[in-house]
Design a protein around this motif. Structure first.
Motif, mmCIF file in Angstrom:
data_model
loop_
_atom_site.group_PDB
_atom_site.id
_atom_site.type_symbol
_atom_site.label_atom_id
_atom_site.label_comp_id
_atom_site.label_asym_id
_atom_site.label_seq_id
_atom_site.Cartn_x
_atom_site.Cartn_y
_atom_site.Cartn_z
ATOM 1 N N THR A 289 -0.326 -2.549 3.168
ATOM 2 C CA THR A 289 -0.652 -1.852 1.922
ATOM 3 C C THR A 289 0.334 -0.724 1.669
ATOM 4 O O THR A 289 0.799 -0.526 0.536
ATOM 5 C CB THR A 289 -2.086 -1.296 1.973
ATOM 6 O OG1 THR A 289 -2.990 -2.352 2.282
ATOM 7 C CG2 THR A 289 -2.483 -0.670 0.645
ATOM 8 N N TYR A 290 0.670 0.001 2.722
ATOM 9 C CA TYR A 290 1.645 1.086 2.593
ATOM 10 C C TYR A 290 3.020 0.536 2.219
ATOM 11 O O TYR A 290 3.760 1.127 1.431
ATOM 12 C CB TYR A 290 1.727 1.868 3.897
ATOM 13 C CG TYR A 290 2.471 3.183 3.772
ATOM 14 C CD1 TYR A 290 1.818 4.333 3.360
ATOM 15 C CD2 TYR A 290 3.833 3.269 4.064
ATOM 16 C CE1 TYR A 290 2.489 5.531 3.233
ATOM 17 C CE2 TYR A 290 4.508 4.464 3.941
ATOM 18 C CZ TYR A 290 3.831 5.595 3.532
ATOM 19 O OH TYR A 290 4.520 6.779 3.407
ATOM 20 N N ALA A 291 3.362 -0.632 2.761
ATOM 21 C CA ALA A 291 4.637 -1.269 2.430
ATOM 22 C C ALA A 291 4.698 -1.616 0.943
ATOM 23 O O ALA A 291 5.725 -1.428 0.283
ATOM 24 C CB ALA A 291 4.846 -2.519 3.281
ATOM 25 N N PHE A 292 3.603 -2.153 0.393
ATOM 26 C CA PHE A 292 3.531 -2.426 -1.040
ATOM 27 C C PHE A 292 3.773 -1.141 -1.838
ATOM 28 O O PHE A 292 4.483 -1.142 -2.850
ATOM 29 C CB PHE A 292 2.152 -2.987 -1.418
ATOM 30 C CG PHE A 292 2.069 -4.486 -1.402
ATOM 31 C CD1 PHE A 292 2.425 -5.225 -2.524
ATOM 32 C CD2 PHE A 292 1.625 -5.164 -0.289
ATOM 33 C CE1 PHE A 292 2.329 -6.612 -2.528
ATOM 34 C CE2 PHE A 292 1.525 -6.546 -0.275
ATOM 35 C CZ PHE A 292 1.883 -7.273 -1.396
ATOM 36 N N LYS A 293 3.166 -0.069 -1.378
ATOM 37 C CA LYS A 293 3.281 1.212 -2.074
ATOM 38 C C LYS A 293 4.740 1.684 -2.135
ATOM 39 O O LYS A 293 5.253 2.033 -3.203
ATOM 40 C CB LYS A 293 2.420 2.261 -1.374
ATOM 41 C CG LYS A 293 2.566 3.686 -1.922
ATOM 42 C CD LYS A 293 1.687 4.646 -1.114
ATOM 43 C CE LYS A 293 1.992 6.087 -1.459
ATOM 44 N NZ LYS A 293 1.602 6.439 -2.841
ATOM 45 N N ILE A 481 -1.608 -1.808 -10.614
ATOM 46 C CA ILE A 481 -2.588 -1.597 -11.674
ATOM 47 C C ILE A 481 -3.198 -0.202 -11.579
ATOM 48 O O ILE A 481 -3.174 0.567 -12.536
ATOM 49 C CB ILE A 481 -3.708 -2.652 -11.621
ATOM 50 C CG1 ILE A 481 -3.106 -4.063 -11.716
ATOM 51 C CG2 ILE A 481 -4.721 -2.417 -12.736
ATOM 52 C CD1 ILE A 481 -2.371 -4.341 -13.009
ATOM 53 N N LYS A 482 -3.735 0.135 -10.413
ATOM 54 C CA LYS A 482 -4.308 1.461 -10.218
ATOM 55 C C LYS A 482 -4.438 1.758 -8.732
ATOM 56 O O LYS A 482 -4.319 0.873 -7.887
ATOM 57 C CB LYS A 482 -5.677 1.565 -10.883
ATOM 58 C CG LYS A 482 -6.743 0.630 -10.311
ATOM 59 C CD LYS A 482 -8.085 0.828 -10.998
ATOM 60 C CE LYS A 482 -9.143 -0.105 -10.409
ATOM 61 N NZ LYS A 482 -10.478 0.109 -11.033
ATOM 62 N N GLY A 483 -4.712 3.023 -8.419
ATOM 63 C CA GLY A 483 -4.858 3.430 -7.026
ATOM 64 C C GLY A 483 -3.510 3.609 -6.356
ATOM 65 O O GLY A 483 -2.490 3.816 -7.003
ATOM 66 N N GLY A 484 -3.499 3.536 -5.057
ATOM 67 C CA GLY A 484 -2.273 3.716 -4.287
ATOM 68 C C GLY A 484 -2.124 5.108 -3.715
ATOM 69 O O GLY A 484 -1.203 5.356 -2.924
ATOM 70 N N PHE A 498 -5.663 0.140 -3.556
ATOM 71 C CA PHE A 498 -4.389 -0.077 -4.242
ATOM 72 C C PHE A 498 -4.499 -1.435 -4.929
ATOM 73 O O PHE A 498 -4.396 -2.467 -4.293
ATOM 74 C CB PHE A 498 -3.227 -0.039 -3.256
ATOM 75 C CG PHE A 498 -1.869 -0.042 -3.920
ATOM 76 C CD1 PHE A 498 -1.716 0.314 -5.258
ATOM 77 C CD2 PHE A 498 -0.734 -0.395 -3.213
ATOM 78 C CE1 PHE A 498 -0.484 0.320 -5.874
ATOM 79 C CE2 PHE A 498 0.518 -0.388 -3.811
ATOM 80 C CZ PHE A 498 0.638 -0.029 -5.145
ATOM 81 N N HIS A 499 -4.747 -1.394 -6.235
ATOM 82 C CA HIS A 499 -4.990 -2.604 -7.008
ATOM 83 C C HIS A 499 -3.696 -3.087 -7.654
ATOM 84 O O HIS A 499 -2.995 -2.308 -8.309
ATOM 85 C CB HIS A 499 -6.039 -2.338 -8.091
ATOM 86 C CG HIS A 499 -7.354 -1.867 -7.548
ATOM 87 N ND1 HIS A 499 -8.443 -2.702 -7.416
ATOM 88 C CD2 HIS A 499 -7.754 -0.654 -7.081
ATOM 89 C CE1 HIS A 499 -9.456 -2.024 -6.911
ATOM 90 N NE2 HIS A 499 -9.072 -0.776 -6.697
#
Length: 518
Positions: A289-293, A481-484, A498-499
């Motif tokens: 998830t952090y990598a996506f961010k 989309i949202k979050g993160g 993280f959407h």
């Protein structure tokens, strides 16, 4: 009217106890610092939320005031906090001689009194060898095609949805895969949702340890009870109906438990399975998830990743063949971007991962210089805010004395984010790892712990992460989309998730596959 001596006692005794709390005895010179309030210590300050990638205010203020080594009190225990690379390295190298793995009593309640992080010597080595039968390099070479199949299947499923919350989605993907390998658990065909218990467990693991109904810590303990009940029932069924051939890791564990003269008790076996299930998915899902961010904010890094993985596809004789171990080892830039965080391990869950991780055993696994993306992700994510040890005897280091029996907390984030060690430390720069070879932990990098308890499961996490990234960047793109947003309390969390919208590169093929799936 109270006698004078009782009045004096009521006044003097609390004053004396408070003084002794703030000024613990020592044969030498204790590190500077504050022991905080009686009983509570500085626990509340330690758990104060931090919304940045930088080190916490708790560490920053104390490093500025006291230096790189200071004393404090956490959850009622005196602790020396080390942000000093030399002391950190010394602690890891002296495992079993001067220091040993240790957790506060509250964590023993959560992970079990027979958990692998609390065991030492021969028993620890014995369990390590058991785990390596599943997570060792030779097993991973055979497992890599299954990892790729799982990644492709889930990515395809996500692309058929309007939005996907990545932390939950990747956690489910990894848990389902690992639980199948460990205990043949199939969430689709099971009447009980095993992961639900671990969700409650995770929420309480990084909370203040107050065991009262309604608190996160209480829910955490309840989640453990339910999960352990399921595992115990499964153990009894396997013992009553043994299989001729091993179909999962639990079969191997049950066989060891049943051997005459075995040192593996049912209690140790169940705690081992519990820790393996938890540690195998939580940190890696956070890392992905952090990598996506970071990739969402670094298009040049994403482009370099895509180029590396597209070149792997072009070199294949059969374009439809899967990822091979040789290709995995050739992902030089990928590993530069991802490695550090993946585990980092345990616990408050991060804090203790280095010892509890299913992979956290005595073996030092080679971390090659082909992990740049992974290394940089792990360095910044700092999933393990602290790694705990206990001093077995009095130690003198750089003029300070650490008394026997005191806890010691190594703080990887303070090293990973130090401007003295890394240029512009808060920036995401995988290229900083180019040409750097890491064999185990170093004084500047300890995402997977160090010394005898270096995370031997690190490569399992890296395989999952690298193969997932390969499938992602060669076949998909995504729109946040949202979050993160992140918060550390002290472990890393995504409070709003993280959407993202996942889009397959071949749009027409995606639509047909989604229609079939529906």
């Amino acid at each position: 009217m109270w006698p004078l001596y009782l009045v004096a006692l009521v006044i003097i005794l609390p004053t004396f106890l408070a003084y002794r709390w703030k000024n613990p005895t020592c044969n030498g010179r204790l590190p500077p610092g504050s022991m905080g309030l009686p009983l509570v210590g500085e626990t509340l300050q330690f758990f104060s939320p931090n919304t940045s990638d930088d080190i916490s205010a708790f560490l920053k203020h104390r490093i500025k005031r006291y230096g790189s080594i200071f004393k404090t009190n956490l959850v009622g225990r005196p602790v020396v906090v080390s942000t000093d690379p030399d002391l950190n390295y010394f602690i890891f190298q002296q495992e079993g001689q001067v220091f040993q793995s240790w957790y506060p009593d509250t964590f023993t309640e959560i992970f079990g009194r027979q958990n692998v992080g609390s065991l030492h010597g021969f028993m620890h080595k014995y369990l390590k060898n058991m785990v390596l039968s599943l997570f060792g390099p030779e097993s991973l070479k055979k497992m890599i095609s299954e990892v790729e199949h799982a990644a492709c299947t889930y990515l395809q499923h996500w692309s058929c949805q309007d939005t996907v919350e990545l932390k939950e989605a990747t956690a489910t993907m990894i848990f389902d895969f690992t639980a199948k390998k460990l205990i043949s658990y199939d969430s689709k065909n099971s009447s009980e949702n095993l992961r639900e218990n671990f969700v409650a467990f995770i929420q309480g693991l990084i909370s203040f340890p107050l065991d009262l109904p309604g608190t996160a810590y209480h829910k955490c303990l309840q989640g453990r009870k339910k999960a352990m009940k399921m595992l115990k029932k499964m153990l009894e069924e396997r013992k009553a109906n043994p299989r001729k051939e091993h179909s999962d890791f639990f079969d191997y564990v049950v066989e060891e438990v049943k051997k005459e003269g075995t040192i593996l008790t049912e209690a140790i076996a169940l705690d081992l399975m519990f820790v393996l299930l938890f540690a195998s998915f939580e940190t890696t899902s956070l890392a992905i998830t952090y990598a996506f961010k970071v990739l969402s904010h670094n298009p040049l890094v994403l482009k370099q990743l895509q180029e590396e993985h597209e070149s792997i596809l072009k070199r294949r004789k059969d374009p439809n063949s899967g990822v091979t171990w040789k290709e995995y080892k050739s992902m030089t830039y990928t590993f530069q971007v991802n490695t550090e965080y993946i585990t980092s391990f345990l616990v408050y869950y991060s804090m203790f991962f280095s010892s509890l991780f299913p992979y956290v055993y005595n073996l030092i696994f080679q971390v090659h210089d082909d992990l740049q993306f992974i290394n940089e992700t792990v360095r910044l994510a700092n999933i393990a805010p602290g790694i705990f040890r206990k001093a077995l005897r009095e130690i003198n280091f750089k003029g300070y004395t650490i008394p026997a029996g005191w806890g010691v907390m190594v703080c990887p984030p303070a090293v990973h984010l130090s401007p003295a060690k890394y240029q512009d430390p808060l920036s995401f720069n995988p290229s900083r790892w180019e040409g750097i070879e890491l064999n185990g932990a170093t004084r500047q990098f300890m995402a997977f712990g160090g010394g005898m308890r270096f995370c031997v499961g690190a490569d399992f996490s890296k395989v999952q992460m690298a193969v997932f990234i390969h499938c992602l960047v060669t076949k998909y793109r995504w729109n946040p989309i949202k979050g993160g947003n992140i918060i550390r309390t002290p472990g890393l969390q995504f409070p709003d998730g993280f959407h993202v919208q996942m889009i397959k590169n071949d749009q027409s093929n995606q639509e047909s596959e989604c229609t079939i799936t529906t």
